[in-house]
Design a protein around this motif. Sequence first.
Motif, PDB file in Angstrom:
ATOM      1  N   HIS A 270       0.822  -1.202   0.000  1.00  0.00           N
ATOM      2  CA  HIS A 270       0.000   0.000   0.000  1.00  0.00           C
ATOM      3  C   HIS A 270       0.866   1.266   0.000  1.00  0.00           C
ATOM      4  O   HIS A 270       0.487   2.276  -0.603  1.00  0.00           O
ATOM      5  N   GLU A 271       2.004   1.194   0.643  1.00  0.00           N
ATOM      6  CA  GLU A 271       2.878   2.367   0.708  1.00  0.00           C
ATOM      7  C   GLU A 271       3.673   2.572  -0.575  1.00  0.00           C
ATOM      8  O   GLU A 271       4.127   3.694  -0.840  1.00  0.00           O
ATOM      9  N   THR A 272       3.874   1.522  -1.364  1.00  0.00           N
ATOM     10  CA  THR A 272       4.692   1.617  -2.572  1.00  0.00           C
ATOM     11  C   THR A 272       3.843   1.544  -3.845  1.00  0.00           C
ATOM     12  O   THR A 272       4.392   1.304  -4.922  1.00  0.00           O
ATOM     13  N   ARG A 273       2.539   1.759  -3.744  1.00  0.00           N
ATOM     14  CA  ARG A 273       1.675   1.589  -4.914  1.00  0.00           C
ATOM     15  C   ARG A 273       1.923   2.656  -5.972  1.00  0.00           C
ATOM     16  O   ARG A 273       1.669   2.428  -7.164  1.00  0.00           O
TER      17      ARG A 273
ATOM     18  N   ASP B 276       4.779   3.696  -6.924  1.00  0.00           N
ATOM     19  CA  ASP B 276       6.026   3.414  -7.643  1.00  0.00           C
ATOM     20  C   ASP B 276       5.804   2.560  -8.884  1.00  0.00           C
ATOM     21  O   ASP B 276       6.763   2.289  -9.608  1.00  0.00           O
TER      22      ASP B 276
ATOM     23  N   ALA C 210      -2.366  -3.497  -1.876  1.00  0.00           N
ATOM     24  CA  ALA C 210      -2.861  -2.129  -1.767  1.00  0.00           C
ATOM     25  C   ALA C 210      -4.287  -2.153  -1.211  1.00  0.00           C
ATOM     26  O   ALA C 210      -5.139  -2.901  -1.686  1.00  0.00           O
TER      27      ALA C 210
END
Length: 442
Positions: free
Chosen positions: A223-226, A228, A351
Amino acid sequence: MLQQWPSTSSTLWTLSQGGSCPSLMEHKWLNLSVLRSYTLGLKLENEQCKVFGRQIKRTCLCASQRPRQDSSVKKKALPQNIDLPPILPKKKKKPYPVPLKKILRESRMNKKLAQMGIEKPLEPPKNGLLVPRLIPVAYDVLKAWKVLIKGVAQLLHVIPVYGCSKCSEVHVAETGHEIQNCLGSANSKRRSFHSWVRGSINDVLLPVESYHLYDPFGRRVMHETRFDYDRIPAVVELCIQAGVDIPEYPSRRRTKPIRMIGRKVFDRGEYVEEPRPWRTADLSALVELDTHGACERFPPPLLSEVPRIAKETMDAYQTVRYGVKRLMKSYTVKACGYCSEVHVGPWGHNAKLCGEFKHQWRDGKHGWQDATPDEVFPPNYVWHVRDPKGPPLTSALKSYYGKAPAVVEICMQAGAQIPAMYKPMMRLDVIIPESGEARFVA
């Protein structure tokens, strides 16, 4: 016993004395071919006749041959009419495309192998390797996808398409229909009538996007790197993972298979840094892969070219649909059981973007299950209009109308031939009565 063997005949007469009544047996042979394409049939008949003034019995043995039907070629007859596609309830999870008993049986087998420490047997593409026979199919699908976007964008300049501003209903005709089935906001104030506005290409080809992954068996999308990862059409991502090379969207091609025990991958090779040349590259080559702004990119066609464009668009639609089904038989695609999210890869992403039924219980995570071809490439069924310039469709005669995919309906009104597989749902043989005669129809 009297026997006669004619040299130029295929008939054998046998006269035998059996009890008080002699019998005459006649054997007939046909010059049968020994080809495998024929089936041999035998028939035995008994007749009464007189030979030398005496009543005898005659037995006739006949043989025949007929072409043998090829069991490998089975013609599947299309039904006359079929039901319209059902509308799935939103307050319930989608049904599993694979029977639940089969899923549980495979899960128990994998768990048993993991407890015994036995490696899980994997075949391409489940082990990360490509399937060579599907690479040409992926290229054909991607080529047809470009033709489909171009054809629909050109036909929208000629064929009017309307969409409801409150729900997802789409109608292909000169004016919107008057069927009261709107489920959008404030539908009670409009008595469930639709609020029609001019439609776009996204109303015909529903945008279904997926995260592009350089290594589908690598790190998951969190969820934090979606942000990218790029979001591209799911059909394009499926073709990339099936072997299509696009420089702007690179993909890792493994030479050694991955190894798994149960659900754990214990040998996937080294993690490779994901190259990102598309951040600074020219994105003009990627525009034709997306439907965004397609109507502005392609000018209106000449009226003499509309039938040709409609035929090419219909062929491209059939190619994409058939190719997606064929690719999904081998490559894994996941879909959320509650919303329309699709992920191309061996497992879904993490995510937290699901906002459908009971998403609070799942903390916004998706309920991943195996996807169907209709979820990756939605047909988007619309009402079939026999006379686009005639009176609008009404709710009183709704049971007499048929449906067809939006692309098929547009191409048909533009002059293309209707494929046989869509005719049963379009109900072309049903006579639509007048509005006043509908109540007298049994």
